[in-house]
Design a protein around this motif. Sequence first.
Motif, PDB file in Angstrom:
ATOM      1  N   UNK A  15       0.829  -1.204   0.000  1.00  0.00           N
ATOM      2  CA  UNK A  15       0.000   0.000   0.000  1.00  0.00           C
ATOM      3  C   UNK A  15       0.868   1.262   0.000  1.00  0.00           C
ATOM      4  N   UNK A  16       1.957   1.234   0.746  1.00  0.00           N
ATOM      5  CA  UNK A  16       2.857   2.388   0.756  1.00  0.00           C
ATOM      6  C   UNK A  16       3.512   2.589  -0.609  1.00  0.00           C
ATOM      7  N   UNK A  21       3.366   5.596  -6.043  1.00  0.00           N
ATOM      8  CA  UNK A  21       2.946   5.651  -7.449  1.00  0.00           C
ATOM      9  C   UNK A  21       1.856   6.690  -7.660  1.00  0.00           C
ATOM     10  N   UNK A  22       0.911   6.735  -6.727  1.00  0.00           N
ATOM     11  CA  UNK A  22      -0.167   7.716  -6.838  1.00  0.00           C
ATOM     12  C   UNK A  22       0.389   9.135  -6.749  1.00  0.00           C
ATOM     13  N   UNK A  23       1.300   9.343  -5.837  1.00  0.00           N
ATOM     14  CA  UNK A  23       1.911  10.666  -5.709  1.00  0.00           C
ATOM     15  C   UNK A  23       2.654  11.076  -6.964  1.00  0.00           C
ATOM     16  N   UNK A  24       3.337  10.122  -7.587  1.00  0.00           N
ATOM     17  CA  UNK A  24       4.044  10.424  -8.829  1.00  0.00           C
ATOM     18  C   UNK A  24       3.062  10.696  -9.968  1.00  0.00           C
ATOM     19  N   UNK A  30       5.972  16.145  -3.127  1.00  0.00           N
ATOM     20  CA  UNK A  30       6.073  16.046  -1.672  1.00  0.00           C
ATOM     21  C   UNK A  30       5.447  14.763  -1.147  1.00  0.00           C
ATOM     22  N   UNK A  31       4.294  14.407  -1.689  1.00  0.00           N
ATOM     23  CA  UNK A  31       3.620  13.184  -1.264  1.00  0.00           C
ATOM     24  C   UNK A  31       4.444  11.951  -1.645  1.00  0.00           C
ATOM     25  N   UNK A  32       5.010  11.949  -2.831  1.00  0.00           N
ATOM     26  CA  UNK A  32       5.827  10.815  -3.278  1.00  0.00           C
ATOM     27  C   UNK A  32       7.067  10.665  -2.403  1.00  0.00           C
ATOM     28  N   UNK A  33       7.695  11.767  -2.069  1.00  0.00           N
ATOM     29  CA  UNK A  33       8.886  11.719  -1.212  1.00  0.00           C
ATOM     30  C   UNK A  33       8.519  11.263   0.192  1.00  0.00           C
ATOM     31  N   UNK A  34       7.427  11.787   0.724  1.00  0.00           N
ATOM     32  CA  UNK A  34       6.984  11.413   2.067  1.00  0.00           C
ATOM     33  C   UNK A  34       6.723   9.912   2.151  1.00  0.00           C
ATOM     34  N   UNK A  35       5.961   9.375   1.200  1.00  0.00           N
ATOM     35  CA  UNK A  35       5.662   7.948   1.240  1.00  0.00           C
ATOM     36  C   UNK A  35       6.885   7.103   0.918  1.00  0.00           C
ATOM     37  N   UNK A  36       7.831   7.636   0.176  1.00  0.00           N
ATOM     38  CA  UNK A  36       9.086   6.912  -0.064  1.00  0.00           C
ATOM     39  C   UNK A  36       9.859   6.740   1.231  1.00  0.00           C
ATOM     40  N   UNK A  37       9.956   7.802   1.994  1.00  0.00           N
ATOM     41  CA  UNK A  37      10.677   7.743   3.270  1.00  0.00           C
ATOM     42  C   UNK A  37       9.956   6.810   4.244  1.00  0.00           C
ATOM     43  N   UNK A  42       9.533   1.574   7.003  1.00  0.00           N
ATOM     44  CA  UNK A  42       8.614   0.485   7.332  1.00  0.00           C
ATOM     45  C   UNK A  42       9.171  -0.860   6.878  1.00  0.00           C
ATOM     46  N   UNK A  43       9.695  -0.923   5.667  1.00  0.00           N
ATOM     47  CA  UNK A  43      10.268  -2.175   5.161  1.00  0.00           C
ATOM     48  C   UNK A  43      11.521  -2.537   5.957  1.00  0.00           C
TER      49      UNK A  43
END
Length: 61
Positions: A15-16, A21-24, A30-37, A42-43
């Motif tokens: 899901x993360x 992908x959704x942010x991109x 900003x959303x893509x970077x946030x979820x990347x971090x 998490x992983x």
Amino acid sequence: MNKGLALLWAVVGTALLAAISYGMATGSTGMAVLFSVISFFFIGAGFIVKAKQRKRSEQQE
């Protein structure tokens, strides 16, 4: 790691990655970077939990 916990980790991790992908796709950098971090940590936490559980089970034997 037991199967239930592994499944939970896999679903949340996926899901993360989908959120990245959704942010991109929406152009929200900003959303893509946030979820990347968040997904990176998490992983990584999943690997740490798995290693600790494996070490604990080896000590009990």
